[in-house]
Design a protein around this motif. Sequence first.
Motif, PDB file in Angstrom:
ATOM      1  N   ASP A   3      -5.627  -1.878   4.620  1.00  0.00           N
ATOM      2  CA  ASP A   3      -4.565  -1.314   5.464  1.00  0.00           C
ATOM      3  C   ASP A   3      -4.978  -1.299   6.929  1.00  0.00           C
ATOM      4  O   ASP A   3      -6.165  -1.342   7.253  1.00  0.00           O
ATOM      5  N   ASP A   4      -3.982  -1.199   7.807  1.00  0.00           N
ATOM      6  CA  ASP A   4      -4.232  -1.084   9.247  1.00  0.00           C
ATOM      7  C   ASP A   4      -4.031   0.330   9.766  1.00  0.00           C
ATOM      8  O   ASP A   4      -4.474   0.654  10.864  1.00  0.00           O
ATOM      9  N   THR A   5      -3.328   1.157   8.998  1.00  0.00           N
ATOM     10  CA  THR A   5      -3.105   2.549   9.366  1.00  0.00           C
ATOM     11  C   THR A   5      -3.272   3.418   8.121  1.00  0.00           C
ATOM     12  O   THR A   5      -3.218   2.913   6.997  1.00  0.00           O
TER      13      THR A   5
ATOM     14  N   LEU B 172      -6.730   8.560  15.404  1.00  0.00           N
ATOM     15  CA  LEU B 172      -5.708   8.478  16.444  1.00  0.00           C
ATOM     16  C   LEU B 172      -5.310   9.868  16.912  1.00  0.00           C
ATOM     17  O   LEU B 172      -5.419  10.195  18.086  1.00  0.00           O
TER      18      LEU B 172
ATOM     19  N   ARG C 172      -4.053  11.092  11.585  1.00  0.00           N
ATOM     20  CA  ARG C 172      -3.631   9.690  11.560  1.00  0.00           C
ATOM     21  C   ARG C 172      -4.778   8.810  12.049  1.00  0.00           C
ATOM     22  O   ARG C 172      -5.461   9.145  13.012  1.00  0.00           O
TER      23      ARG C 172
ATOM     24  N   HIS D 295      -9.885   7.189  18.945  1.00  0.00           N
ATOM     25  CA  HIS D 295      -9.187   6.116  19.676  1.00  0.00           C
ATOM     26  C   HIS D 295      -9.263   6.408  21.169  1.00  0.00           C
ATOM     27  O   HIS D 295      -8.975   7.527  21.605  1.00  0.00           O
TER      28      HIS D 295
ATOM     29  N   GLY E  42      -4.394   3.747   4.380  1.00  0.00           N
ATOM     30  CA  GLY E  42      -5.762   3.956   4.850  1.00  0.00           C
ATOM     31  C   GLY E  42      -6.834   3.309   3.994  1.00  0.00           C
ATOM     32  O   GLY E  42      -8.002   3.648   4.115  1.00  0.00           O
TER      33      GLY E  42
ATOM     34  N   GLU F 211      -3.200   7.951   6.761  1.00  0.00           N
ATOM     35  CA  GLU F 211      -3.162   9.372   7.041  1.00  0.00           C
ATOM     36  C   GLU F 211      -3.967  10.104   5.982  1.00  0.00           C
ATOM     37  O   GLU F 211      -3.985   9.702   4.819  1.00  0.00           O
TER      38      GLU F 211
ATOM     39  N   THR G 219      -6.104   4.525  12.601  1.00  0.00           N
ATOM     40  CA  THR G 219      -5.693   3.138  12.776  1.00  0.00           C
ATOM     41  C   THR G 219      -6.947   2.284  12.892  1.00  0.00           C
ATOM     42  O   THR G 219      -8.038   2.793  13.139  1.00  0.00           O
ATOM     43  N   ARG G 220      -6.751   1.005  12.736  1.00  0.00           N
ATOM     44  CA  ARG G 220      -7.878   0.087  12.919  1.00  0.00           C
ATOM     45  C   ARG G 220      -7.864  -0.454  14.347  1.00  0.00           C
ATOM     46  O   ARG G 220      -6.826  -0.763  14.888  1.00  0.00           O
TER      47      ARG G 220
ATOM     48  N   TRP H 147     -12.178   1.590  11.661  1.00  0.00           N
ATOM     49  CA  TRP H 147     -11.225   2.689  11.586  1.00  0.00           C
ATOM     50  C   TRP H 147     -11.524   3.654  12.730  1.00  0.00           C
ATOM     51  O   TRP H 147     -12.692   3.917  13.027  1.00  0.00           O
TER      52      TRP H 147
END
Length: 136
Positions: A93-95, A129, A118, A62, A89, A97, A120-121, A126
């Motif tokens: 999903d948007d997040t 983070l 972690r 990110h 994940g 782990e 995220t999208r 993907w």
Amino acid sequence: MGAVLGQTEGGPCPCGTGEAYAACCGPLHRQERLAETAEELMRSRYAAYARGEFDHVFRTWHPRTRPADVTADAHLVWQGLEVLGTSAGGPDDDTGEVEFRASYQLGKQRGTMRERSRFTRRGARWVYLDGHEITD
């Protein structure tokens, strides 16, 4: 992070799936497709560290949390990956782990690293983070 020696396009993928690199993480490293899950991205990032594909590591970090440069220790050799668990994940999903343990060798010393990463999208992609090392 240094590379695993002897890794070839036709050899096994360092990420531990048992698939050939060319069919597993290779297409992600070559930007031929995107990771479908947070775990797949985490495995591809491990394989990138192991193979010295640092452009993939940088590209999948990110922008808010990535360092300006991804550097490698030429003496560090990644030797194995074990995924210990996932939370969310998935493809919808948007997040997510992923907790993993990675084994390494640094000179004559062997060790393991355990982390909960972690993800995220960002748009359809993907990205990593951050991660928190876990001490056993």
